[in-house]
Design a protein around this motif. Structure first.
Motif: not given
Ligand code: HEM
Ligand SMILES: [Cu+2]
Lengths: 94, 528
Positions: A86-87, A89-91, A93-94, B297, B306-307, B309-310
C-alpha cells in the motif's frame, strides 16, 4: 513440542539451504547492478523474502510445527506485506 | 468458601503485596487505579482548555501554553488512559475468569507490563519539567516540527516508547492465555464476546505497536544525529513519518474501541435476558476489524501530499472497514428486540454508547470520503469526531463495564439511582460539548488554536457549558463508585444473574479464581 524435539533433520538439508542463501545473496548484488529503476526495490524485497522464508522454514524449524502455528505466523506476515504494498501506491504515483 | 483475593496472604507485606503481585486481579486493579488517575488529570486539562475557549480573546493561556496543554491532554488520554484502559484493567481482571483460567499465561510479565507502563508515564511527566520544557507538537509528534522544536520531545517520546512496550507484552500475554489456558469444555464458540474482543485487540497490540516503537525511535535519532530519514534535502521523505505513525495509530483506534464493543456485547444479553443475536458475526467482525484496520491508515493523510492513487485507494478501504462496525451495531439493536429488558445502569450506559458511537462512526465516513475530508481536515469537526468515538464510544463502554463488573470486583453494589443520574448528566453534557464542535468545524474553525474569530462565539459557549455538565456527571459517577466501594450493600456472587463463567465463582473471587476446576457445558449467554 515433543514431535519437534525428536525430529532429526539431515545435515545435508542445512547445507543445501545454506548454499541457496549464498546464491541468493549473489543474486541481490547482481540485481543491484542491473539498473532496474523502481523495480530494483521489488527485486530486492522479493529476494530478501525468499531468504527469510528459507531461514524460517528450515533453520527455525517452522516446517515441523503445527498447522495453527504456521497460520498464526502467515497471517501477520501477509498483513505486513499488504501494508508495504500500500505504501508503494503513494511513492510510485506521486 | 475460600477467602477473597483481597484477604489472601501475599508474598510481600502491605503495598508491596500489590506492586510485586503476580495475581492478574491485582494487576488489573493496579491498572484500573493508574489509568483512572491519568484520566482525572486529562479531564482537568480538557476543562481548562474549554475555559480558555469560552469566548474569543486570550484569557489565561498563552499560545505556547495552550499548545503544551493540548499535547499533554492528548498524550495522557491516548497513551495513558484509553489504550491501556479496558484491556489492561477490566481485561486483566475479567478475561481469565471468563475462560476459567487460574491466572494469565505469564503472571510475572503481567506485572512487568504494569511496571513499564508506570515508568513510561513517569518519564513522560518528567519531560514536562526538564530540558526545553513541555512538548508542544500535539500527540501525533509530526515531523518536521517535532524535530525542530526546542521542547523536550526526546524524553516524552521515550516515555511513550516504554508504554508501547508494556502494551505489546500485555497483548502477547493475553493471546497465549486465551490459546492455552481455557478450562475444559471452553471451546472457542463458548467464549464470551468480551474475550473475543480482547483476543482481537491483543493481536493488534502485539503486531502494530512495534511500528510505533520504531517511529518514535526514529524521532529521537533524528533529533540527536540528524540522519535525514524525513528530510528531503538529505534524500528522506517527510510523509514517511505520517505513514509510519498512522500504520500504528489507526489500528490503535481499534485497540481503544474493540474492548468497549466487547464489554457492551456482554452486557446486552444479561439485561435483556436473551441470547445475543448473531454470536458468530460479532466474533468474526472483531477479527475483521482487527485485520482491515491495518489497511486504512492513509485516511489521516489526505492533505499530506500523498499521491492521488493512494488517496483514492485509502478512501475506498476506509468505507470497507465501516462494515464490520455496522454489523455489530445492528446485532446489538437486534439483541434488544423481544428481550425482557432490565433498565439497569450498565444497560443505560450501553445504550448511550451505541448512540454516541454511531454518531462518531458515521461522521468518520464524512472524513473517509475524500472530497468532504479535504473540507473538514484540521478543523473542530475532527475534534468532535474523535471525542465521539474515543470518549462516547470507548469511554462510555468502559463506564458501562465498570458498573457491570463492579459487584464482581468489589463484592458490593453501587447506588442505582445515582448511577443513572450520572449517566443522564454525562449524556447531556457530552452532546452539548462535542456536537457543538461538529458545527464549529463545518463552519471552518481550525483545531489546535488557543483563540478564534468572534463569529465562532456561540457554539463555543455551548461547548464550555456542556463541559461543566459533563464534569458533574463524572463527579457523581466516581463519587458513587468510590463511596459504594466502602459503604455499598453486599452484592452476592451473581447479582445480575449472568450466565458467563466469571460470575460462577465468588465475588470477589479467591486467589486462583475457582475453588474447583470449572467444566464448561454451555454458551456464555444461555440463561435457561
Ligand atoms: C471532560 C473531558 C474532555 C474535554 C473537556 C476535552 C476537551 C478537549 C479540547 C478542548 C481539545 C483541544 C482541541 C484543540 O485545540 O484542537 C481536546 C483535544 C483532544 N482530546 Fe479531549 N477532552 C476531554 C476528554 C477526552 C478524552 C476522554 C479523550 C480520549 C479518550 C480525549 C482525547 C483528546 C485528543 C487525542 C485530543 C487531541 C490533542 C491534539 O490535538 O494533539 N479527550 N480535548
Ligand atoms: Cu484512522
Amino acid at each position: 513440542m515433543e514431535e519437534n524435539a525428536s525430529h532429526h533433520v539431515a545435515t545435508k538439508t542445512f547445507v543445501f539451504v545454506w548454499i541457496a542463501l549464498l546464491c541468493l545473496t549473489g543474486l541481490t548484488i547482481k540485481a543491484a547492478q542491473m539498473q532496474m529503476g523502481e523495480w530494483s526495490m521489488v527485486a530486492n524485497i522479493a529476494i530478501a523474502s525468499v531468504k527469510a522464508s528459507l531461514v524460517l522454514w528450515f533453520f527455525m524449524h517452522l516446517k515441523y510445527e503445527k498447522r495453527l502455528f504456521k497460520l498464526l505466523l502467515f497471517v501477520p506476515i501477509m498483513t505486513i506485506s499488504i501494508i508495504i504494498v500500500l505504501t508503494f501506491f503513494d511513492i510510485w504515483y506521486r | 468458601m475460600e477467602a477473597s483475593f483481597y484477604h489472601a496472604k501475599t508474598r510481600y507485606p502491605g503495598i508491596f503485596g500489590w506492586i510485586f503481585t503476580t495475581d492478574h486481579k491485582r494487576v488489573g486493579l493496579l491498572y484500573l487505579f493508574s489509568t483512572l488517575s491519568f484520566f482525572a488529570v486529562g479531564v482537568s486539562l480538557g476543562l481548562t482548555m474549554r475555559l480558555e475557549l469560552i469566548r474569543s480573546g486570550m484569557h489565561f493561556y498563552s499560545a505556547q501554553t495552550y499548545n503544551a496543554i493540548f499535547t499533554l491532554h492528548g498524550v495522557i488520554m491516548i497513551f495513558l488512559f484509553i489504550i491501556p484502559g479496558i484491556p489492561s484493567s477490566l481485561g486483566n481482571f475479567i478475561m481469565p475468569l471468563q475462560i476459567g483460567a487460574r491466572d494469565v499465561a505469564f503472571p510475572k510479565i503481567n506485572i512487568l507490563s504494569w511496571g513499564l507502563f508506570i515508568m513510561g508515564g513517569a518519564i513522560a511527566v518528567t519531560s514536562l519539567f526538564t530540558g526545553g520544557g513541555p512538548p508542544d507538537t500535539g500527540w501525533t509528534f509530526y515531523v518536521p516540527y517535532s524535530i525542530r522544536t526546542g521542547t523536550n520531545i526526546s524524553l516524552a517520546v521515550f516515555g511513550v516508547f516504554l508504554i508501547g512496550l508494556s502494551s505489546t507484552l500485555t497483548g502477547m500475554n493475553f493471546l497465549t492465555t486465551i490459546h492455552r489456558l481455557r478450562a475444559p469444555g471452553m471451546t472457542w464458540k463458548r467464549m464470551t464476546l468480551f474475550t473475543w474482543s480482547i483476543y482481537a485487540t491483543s493481536w493488534i497490540q502485539l503486531l502494530a505497536t512495534p511500528v510505533l516503537a520504531i517511529t518514535l525511535l526514529l524521532i529521537i535519532i533524528e533529533r540527536n544525529f540528524g540522519v535525514g530519514f524525513f528530510d528531503p534535502a538529505k534524500g528522506g521523505d517527510p510523509i514517511l513519518f505520517e505513514h509510519m505513525f498512522w500504520i500504528y495509530s489507526h489500528p490503535a483506534v481499534y485497540i481503544m474501541i474493540l474492548p468497549a464493543m466487547g464489554t457492551v456485547t456482554d452486557i446486552i444479553p444479561v439485561f435483556t435476558r436473551r441470547n445475543i443475536f448473531g454470536y458468530s458475526f460479532i466474533a468474526a467482525s472483531s477479527l475483521a476489524i482487527a485485520f482491515v484496520g491495518y489497511l486504512v491508515w492513509g485516511h489521516h493523510m489526505f492533505t499530506s501530499g500523498m499521491s492521488d492513487t493512494a488517496r483514492i485507494i485509502f478512501s475506498l478501504l476506509t468505507f470497507i472497514v465501516a462494515v464490520p462496525s455496522g454489523i455489530k451495531v445492528f446485532n446489538w439493536i437486534a439483541s434488544l428486540y423481544k428481550g425482557s429488558i432490565r433498565m439497569n445502569a450498565p444497560l443505560l450506559y450501553t445504550l448511550a454508547f451505541i448512540f454516541l458511537f454511531s454518531i462518531g462512526g458515521l461522521t468518520g465516513l464524512v472524513q473517509g470520503a475524500l472530497a468532504t475530508a479535504v473540507h473538514v481536515h484540521g478543523t473542530y469537526f475532527i475534534v468532535g469526531h474523535f471525542h465521539y468515538v474515543m470518549f462516547g464510544g470507548a469511554g462510555f463502554g468502559f463506564f458501562a463495564g465498570l458498573h457491570y463488573w463492579f459487584p464482581k470486583i468489589t463484592g458490593k453494589l453501587y447506588e442505582e439511582h445515582l448511577a443513572k443520574l450520572a449517566c443522564f448528566f454525562l449524556f447531556i453534557g457530552f452532546n452539548m460539548l462535542y456536537f457543538s464542535m461538529f458545527v464549529l468545524g463545518w463552519e471552518g474553525m481550525p483545531r489546535r488554536y488557543y483563540d478564534y474569530l468572534p463569529r465562532f462565539n456561540g457554539p463555543n459557549l455551548v461547548a464550555t457549558i456542556g463541559s461543566w455538565i459533563l464534569a458533574m456527571g463524572l463527579i457523581i459517577m466516581f463519587y458513587n463508585l468510590i463511596h459504594s466501594l466502602f459503604a455499598g450493600n453486599k452484592a452476592g456472587d451473581n447479582p445480575w444473574e449472568a450466565a458467563s463463567l466469571e460470575w460462577q465463582t465468588t465475588s470477589p473471587p479467591p486467589v486462583e479464581n475457582f475453588a474447583t476446576q470449572p467444566v464448561v457445558t454451555k454458551g456464555p449467554y444461555e440463561f435457561r
